[in-house]
Design an enzyme around this catalytic site. Sequence first.
Site, PDB file in Angstrom:
ATOM      1  N   GLN A 163      14.274 -11.818  13.003  1.00  0.00           N
ATOM      2  CA  GLN A 163      15.431 -11.345  12.272  1.00  0.00           C
ATOM      3  C   GLN A 163      16.246 -10.353  13.076  1.00  0.00           C
ATOM      4  OE1 GLN A 163      15.820 -10.649   7.693  1.00  0.00           O
ATOM      5  NE2 GLN A 163      14.792  -8.880   8.536  1.00  0.00           N
ATOM      6  N   LYS A 174       5.350  -6.746  17.345  1.00  0.00           N
ATOM      7  CA  LYS A 174       5.855  -8.002  16.794  1.00  0.00           C
ATOM      8  C   LYS A 174       5.640  -9.158  17.776  1.00  0.00           C
ATOM      9  CE  LYS A 174       7.923  -6.792  12.825  1.00  0.00           C
ATOM     10  NZ  LYS A 174       7.652  -7.423  11.516  1.00  0.00           N
ATOM     11  N   THR A 184      11.274 -10.178  14.754  1.00  0.00           N
ATOM     12  CA  THR A 184      12.531  -9.485  15.037  1.00  0.00           C
ATOM     13  C   THR A 184      13.170 -10.039  16.311  1.00  0.00           C
ATOM     14  OG1 THR A 184      13.452  -7.386  15.852  1.00  0.00           O
ATOM     15  CG2 THR A 184      11.088  -7.631  15.998  1.00  0.00           C
ATOM     16  N   LEU A 200      24.130  -0.032  10.921  1.00  0.00           N
ATOM     17  CA  LEU A 200      25.317  -0.131  10.068  1.00  0.00           C
ATOM     18  C   LEU A 200      25.136   0.691   8.795  1.00  0.00           C
ATOM     19  CD1 LEU A 200      28.124  -1.339   9.668  1.00  0.00           C
ATOM     20  CD2 LEU A 200      27.035  -3.269   8.513  1.00  0.00           C
ATOM     21  N   ARG A 242      17.081   6.238  23.314  1.00  0.00           N
ATOM     22  CA  ARG A 242      16.289   5.062  23.643  1.00  0.00           C
ATOM     23  C   ARG A 242      16.442   4.721  25.118  1.00  0.00           C
ATOM     24  NH1 ARG A 242      16.527   1.012  18.453  1.00  0.00           N
ATOM     25  NH2 ARG A 242      16.535   2.674  16.883  1.00  0.00           N
ATOM     26  N   VAL A 243      15.502   4.004  25.629  1.00  0.00           N
ATOM     27  CA  VAL A 243      15.655   3.409  26.955  1.00  0.00           C
ATOM     28  C   VAL A 243      16.063   1.964  26.722  1.00  0.00           C
ATOM     29  CG1 VAL A 243      14.496   2.728  29.070  1.00  0.00           C
ATOM     30  CG2 VAL A 243      14.001   4.961  28.033  1.00  0.00           C
ATOM     31  N   TYR A 292       6.949  -0.704  18.657  1.00  0.00           N
ATOM     32  CA  TYR A 292       7.070  -1.514  17.440  1.00  0.00           C
ATOM     33  C   TYR A 292       7.423  -2.953  17.813  1.00  0.00           C
ATOM     34  CZ  TYR A 292       9.978  -3.923  14.035  1.00  0.00           C
ATOM     35  OH  TYR A 292      10.543  -4.882  13.258  1.00  0.00           O
ATOM     36  N   HIS A 293       8.431  -3.125  18.659  1.00  0.00           N
ATOM     37  CA  HIS A 293       8.807  -4.479  19.053  1.00  0.00           C
ATOM     38  C   HIS A 293       7.653  -5.177  19.783  1.00  0.00           C
ATOM     39  CE1 HIS A 293      12.945  -2.739  18.470  1.00  0.00           C
ATOM     40  NE2 HIS A 293      13.085  -3.890  17.865  1.00  0.00           N
ATOM     41  N   ASN A 302       0.841  -1.209   0.000  1.00  0.00           N
ATOM     42  CA  ASN A 302       0.000   0.000   0.000  1.00  0.00           C
ATOM     43  C   ASN A 302       0.874   1.257   0.000  1.00  0.00           C
ATOM     44  OD1 ASN A 302       0.944  -0.106   2.597  1.00  0.00           O
ATOM     45  ND2 ASN A 302      -0.971   0.539   3.565  1.00  0.00           N
ATOM     46  N   VAL A 356      19.420  -5.878   9.643  1.00  0.00           N
ATOM     47  CA  VAL A 356      19.906  -6.162   8.292  1.00  0.00           C
ATOM     48  C   VAL A 356      20.797  -5.016   7.803  1.00  0.00           C
ATOM     49  CG1 VAL A 356      19.216  -6.749   5.935  1.00  0.00           C
ATOM     50  CG2 VAL A 356      17.742  -7.379   7.865  1.00  0.00           C
ATOM     51  N   SER A 381      10.495  -1.545  22.272  1.00  0.00           N
ATOM     52  CA  SER A 381       9.771  -0.369  21.763  1.00  0.00           C
ATOM     53  C   SER A 381       8.346  -0.819  21.490  1.00  0.00           C
ATOM     54  CB  SER A 381      10.391   0.153  20.462  1.00  0.00           C
ATOM     55  OG  SER A 381      10.064  -0.716  19.380  1.00  0.00           O
ATOM     56  N   THR A 420      27.101   8.263  14.762  1.00  0.00           N
ATOM     57  CA  THR A 420      26.340   8.552  15.984  1.00  0.00           C
ATOM     58  C   THR A 420      26.085   7.277  16.766  1.00  0.00           C
ATOM     59  OG1 THR A 420      24.368   8.481  14.599  1.00  0.00           O
ATOM     60  CG2 THR A 420      25.238  10.648  15.136  1.00  0.00           C
ATOM     61  N   ARG A 456      23.394   3.310   8.463  1.00  0.00           N
ATOM     62  CA  ARG A 456      23.486   4.721   8.846  1.00  0.00           C
ATOM     63  C   ARG A 456      24.950   5.130   9.051  1.00  0.00           C
ATOM     64  NH1 ARG A 456      20.622   4.750  13.702  1.00  0.00           N
ATOM     65  NH2 ARG A 456      22.553   5.091  14.855  1.00  0.00           N
TER      66      ARG A 456
END
Lengths: 403, 403
Positions: free
Chosen positions: B208, B185, B144, B239, B326-327, B181-182, B32, B211, B179, B253, B241
């Site tokens: 996963q 999953k 993940t 990596l 992040r925490v 997001y996690h 989409n 990547v 997170s 960073t 980034r």
Amino acid sequence: MRVLILGGDGYLGWPTALRFSAKGHEVAVVDNFARRRWHREQGTDSLTPILPLEERIAAWSGSAGRDIRSFEGAVEDGPFLDGVVSEVRPEAIVHYGEQPSAPFSMMSRERAVETQQTNVIGTLNLLFSIRDHVPACHLVKLGTMGEYGTPNIDIEEGFIEVHHKGRSDTLPFPKLPGSLYHCSKVHDSTNIHFASRVWGLRATDLNQGVVYGVETDETAGDERLFTRFDYDEIFGTVLNRFCVQAVIGHPLTVYGAGGQTRGFLNIRDTLRCVELAVESPADEGEFRVFNQFTEQFSVGELAELVDGAARQLGYDPQVRHLENPRVELEQHYYNATHTKLLDLGLEPSLLGEELVTSMLHLIERYKDRVVKRAIDPRTKWNPAGGRGFLGPRHGQSELAPRG
Amino acid sequence: MRVLILGGDGYLGWPTALRFSAKGHEVAVVDNFARRRWHREQGTDSLTPILPLEERIAAWSGSAGRDIRSFEGAVEDGPFLDGVVSEVRPEAIVHYGEQPSAPFSMMSRERAVETQQTNVIGTLNLLFSIRDHVPACHLVKLGTMGEYGTPNIDIEEGFIEVHHKGRSDTLPFPKLPGSLYHCSKVHDSTNIHFASRVWGLRATDLNQGVVYGVETDETAGDERLFTRFDYDEIFGTVLNRFCVQAVIGHPLTVYGAGGQTRGFLNIRDTLRCVELAVESPADEGEFRVFNQFTEQFSVGELAELVDGAARQLGYDPQVRHLENPRVELEQHYYNATHTKLLDLGLEPSLLGEELVTSMLHLIERYKDRVVKRAIDPRTKWNPAGGRGFLGPRHGQSELAPRG
């Protein structure tokens, strides 16, 4: 204290609101009346006649002289919820505002999506509302013992110390939820635990057993204050349903062998447990899990209990074993720890013939309201048939035949 | 075989579609274009120029002589998905069609809800589509490694044998997602496991790692077939980034101490793993979990590796430790099992200077497309500040300071 009750029009939410109000707390309730709508859609209703929320609240105000504020809207509507939370500024939020039925979640794709949408997105919204408006507020969330399923080890209260390859850690107890509704409650637990770890929220997850009973201290004796009582295949829980069946001369419908064992508690103990949790809040960043039930019974034992009490009153119930519409183990190991609420002071109201007798008397008064066609189970966990793919490999302690 | 790829326009979905098409399978893709829309909303874009899906497909058809069918729509649109599944009748479905970014899920309530809505309701719809239209179809779902978090014990592949109070059982591995997001999953895994146990679906959950890389056998050498390559704070993985940062003269960073250790794999190995999973389907009622990565690195080690390779090419990168947005634990135990894909025949492409060098060369060609303001992290896990409420009590092996 300022206490906000989500789902405050429901079976447990309404008597909980009265309890906190009776104790002198400042109580506000939220409900979108989804439960009433779902019943209308199924052509069913509460056995007990229940007034509209505003009339219930007016009746309470008249008899107890205490006000309860109410807000109509959905927990899954983020801006609405933000508005309520920022206006009420609760010190504790008791969250019952979810779709509470396992069979409902298994009826269709649409009902499954509605269940997970309502429950998971609702609770996620709530976590943001707390974080952004009342970060010190204590969230008391109703979970379910059904999150754990029936593993072949003792069930602990939320966490378990795992020893593995010479190391150990205390980790969330592994879950084997038994319906898409139960899955939604597992998702909620995962999200709430995350919010505690990352945002420092205070949360108590009450993994409740199956509730029975109808009267509480505040509702007994005043029909205008009664809570709802469901007995249909979708919203009726097992003991309540058996009692209705005994009164109307419908066979007590035991699904399968009846060896399914679960934790149970009286509705009066639900209220007491919630009260205890609110009175002793979780610490900042703490995610507590209490297993909220008082006794374990198998479905077959409950059928026997109701059968015996009903016979004393002159009814002549039959016990009928139906093909199990659910995919679940019918004989399994079950031993769940439940000491944390006892440690906080819970004095259980145990289940006996006396309680069943009082339920049968109350049901007798309303038996003409029973919708008989809504009692037998029609919702199958696996519409293709078969008993599913349970087995010791995935934490199921009886190997059910396949296919 | 008939293979349906959900999210077939994405970083991994597109090269996966080409791989299966190249091998002679009948491939259909669904997308989409949410990823493209999210980038537009952020004012960012892929480093590599990518063609619209229909033009990519036409280019592939022209060069390889093979057709790929495409369907535009959302996995969270149940009737749409039912239509696609019943028309394509796939024997395997590879499901990449989710919101894939942890920072995206932590930006706001709206983004968190969008993430869990897209991912959880999408996968739930998919389970019903498979059950009702292609019950023998094998679902290969991208999960993940981040579902597990960083427990203080070895991470196993999906399940763990727990010994407790004299009894034992093999249960889902406890999860500590990092997170929202996690979390989504983890919810997916719970729902898919349920569908396998109750409906007998065949499913493989590929947990996963992170990547890296951009080229695959099918895309290398033909810019029209390139997959996207993200480097921004929202969609760029570490990596990739770092490599972009080295080329454009932006400091590498490192978030916090850089001791965060994760599993990593080359995009070529992602394709191979998915192929292996599809070629050896799960049994009826089986929910398999493979940990899909080839090597573990800490963030600090990756920064050193990129720094070294970049210096060889004449760049002069700096490594900068930023306050961690992040925490998460920055020093912790980490040892994750990953043998099941090796047992199926995976021959890992390990990470070395050569691969980094080839990435740096490719990035050099497109460096003028970099949106520099989108690189530094702005999305904080805990907007109130502080490092969260991690600690050994809840399965976190380093006690992070509170507050």
